[in-house]
Write an enzyme that holds these catalytic residues in place. Structure first.
Site, short mmCIF file in Angstrom:
data_model
loop_
_atom_site.label_atom_id
_atom_site.label_comp_id
_atom_site.label_asym_id
_atom_site.label_seq_id
_atom_site.Cartn_x
_atom_site.Cartn_y
_atom_site.Cartn_z
N ASP A 66 0.81 -1.22 0.00
CA ASP A 66 0.00 0.00 0.00
C ASP A 66 0.84 1.27 0.00
O ASP A 66 2.06 1.22 0.19
CB ASP A 66 -0.97 0.00 1.20
CG ASP A 66 -0.32 -0.48 2.50
OD1 ASP A 66 0.92 -0.42 2.60
OD2 ASP A 66 -1.04 -0.90 3.40
N ASN A 135 -7.61 -3.27 14.19
CA ASN A 135 -8.98 -3.63 13.78
C ASN A 135 -8.96 -4.79 12.77
O ASN A 135 -9.93 -5.01 12.06
CB ASN A 135 -9.71 -2.41 13.18
CG ASN A 135 -9.04 -1.91 11.91
OD1 ASN A 135 -8.03 -2.46 11.46
ND2 ASN A 135 -9.60 -0.86 11.32
N HIS A 137 -7.22 -5.10 10.03
CA HIS A 137 -7.04 -4.81 8.61
C HIS A 137 -5.74 -5.44 8.11
O HIS A 137 -4.80 -5.66 8.87
CB HIS A 137 -7.12 -3.31 8.29
CG HIS A 137 -5.95 -2.47 8.71
ND1 HIS A 137 -6.10 -1.23 9.28
CD2 HIS A 137 -4.60 -2.66 8.63
CE1 HIS A 137 -4.92 -0.71 9.53
NE2 HIS A 137 -3.99 -1.55 9.14
N GLU A 142 -9.75 -2.13 5.19
CA GLU A 142 -10.42 -1.91 6.47
C GLU A 142 -11.64 -2.83 6.60
O GLU A 142 -12.12 -3.38 5.60
CB GLU A 142 -10.86 -0.45 6.57
CG GLU A 142 -9.73 0.57 6.45
CD GLU A 142 -8.85 0.65 7.72
OE1 GLU A 142 -8.83 -0.30 8.52
OE2 GLU A 142 -8.17 1.68 7.88
C1 GLP Z 1 -0.59 0.08 8.59
C2 GLP Z 1 -0.27 -0.68 7.29
C3 GLP Z 1 -0.44 -2.17 7.45
C4 GLP Z 1 0.22 -2.62 8.73
C5 GLP Z 1 -0.48 -2.01 9.91
C6 GLP Z 1 0.12 -2.40 11.25
O1 GLP Z 1 -1.86 0.61 8.65
N1 GLP Z 1 -1.01 -0.24 6.16
O2 GLP Z 1 0.08 -2.83 6.32
O3 GLP Z 1 0.18 -4.02 8.83
O4 GLP Z 1 -0.43 -0.60 9.79
O5 GLP Z 1 1.18 -1.57 11.58
P1 GLP Z 1 2.22 -1.83 12.72
O6 GLP Z 1 3.07 -2.95 12.24
O7 GLP Z 1 2.99 -0.55 12.86
O8 GLP Z 1 1.45 -2.19 13.94
#
Ligand code: GLP
Length: 240
Positions: A66, A135, A137, A142
């Protein structure tokens, strides 16, 4: 689903980094799906070490999950910048082989179609790395995202904006939209590895592994994939 519970963040990173390096050794021109966030940082640090001891990225092709809409590649919070800082500049992956959606494309919807076409053209993803949102995702898909979704422009949930605000000067600076590889695009990967650490992910991990398979819990779709490994530390596994 293969679930691996490890002691801490470092062991999680090591477990996942070893899988990535095994993948590259078995197939030097592997197509890797890459994630951002804090979860994979340890993996990228180890891949840099493994590269210094001989793991060769020269034929590897990468696709990131993303990118924020509106952030240029040189914006410090863009995922292109993150990947440059944390992996691409540390290993010998070719820039023409490292793909991230362009969040500043004139026509973002056309950019999404182009991205899916690039993945298809590369022969699909061999190994997809995933983190998970609180959440549940995956990528920026989402709760409520249809399982049939391909790469698309998505609006970020309030909780995601709050979670990601820690990387920005203020919550107002967090972009409200992103381009995300869709659930269907992720499910097409041959192998998937999801990593999670910390108690804030325990609920999401429980729902992903044991809950009903529903678009309300995007990561629950992984229960339908034939080759998924979930690597979690004890805190993230505490509700399993
Ligand atoms: C973001 C990214 C995800 C990632 C998530 C968790 O929103 N788009 O791909 O898995 O956050 O992030 P973190 O690893 O910092 O908890």
């Amino acid at each position: 689903m293969n679930i691996v519970v490890v002691n801490n963040y470092d062991s999680m990173s090591e477990e996942v980094a070893k899988m990535v390096s095994a993948q590259i050794k078995c197939k030097p021109n592997s197509v890797l799906g890459l994630a951002t966030g804090s979860s994979p940082l340890g993996v990228y640090r180890l891949l840099e070490e493994y590269h210094r001891s001989g793991v060769d990225f020269s034929q590897v092709v990468t696709f990131n999950l993303d990118e924020y809409v509106g952030l240029a590649a040189d914006h410090p919070q863009s995922y292109r910048y993150y990947m440059e800082e944390n992996l691409f500049s540390k290993v010998n992956v070719k820039r023409e082989n490292s793909h991230i959606p362009n969040g500043t494309a004139k026509d973002v919807h056309e950019e999404c179609r182009r991205y899916d076409e690039l993945i298809r053209h590369a022969g699909g993803i061999d190994l997809q790395l995933l983190g998970i949102g609180t959440n549940a995702h995956i990528g920026f898909n989402e709760p409520g995202t249809p399982f049939g979704s391909t790469t698309q422009v998505v609006s970020l949930a309030e909780s995601t904006i709050r979670d990601n605000a820690r990387f920005f000067a203020s919550p107002d600076e967090v972009p409200t939209q992103a381009i995300s590889m869709g659930i269907k695009s992720i499910m097409h990967a041959k192998n998937i590895v999801l990593m999670a650490n910390g108690g804030s992910k325990a609920e999401a991990i429980y729902a992903a592994v044991h809950g009903p398979v529903t678009p309300e819990v995007p990561a629950s779709v992984l229960q339908l994939h034939p080759s998924v490994t979930i690597v979690v530390d004890q805190a993230a596994a505490s509700k399993l």
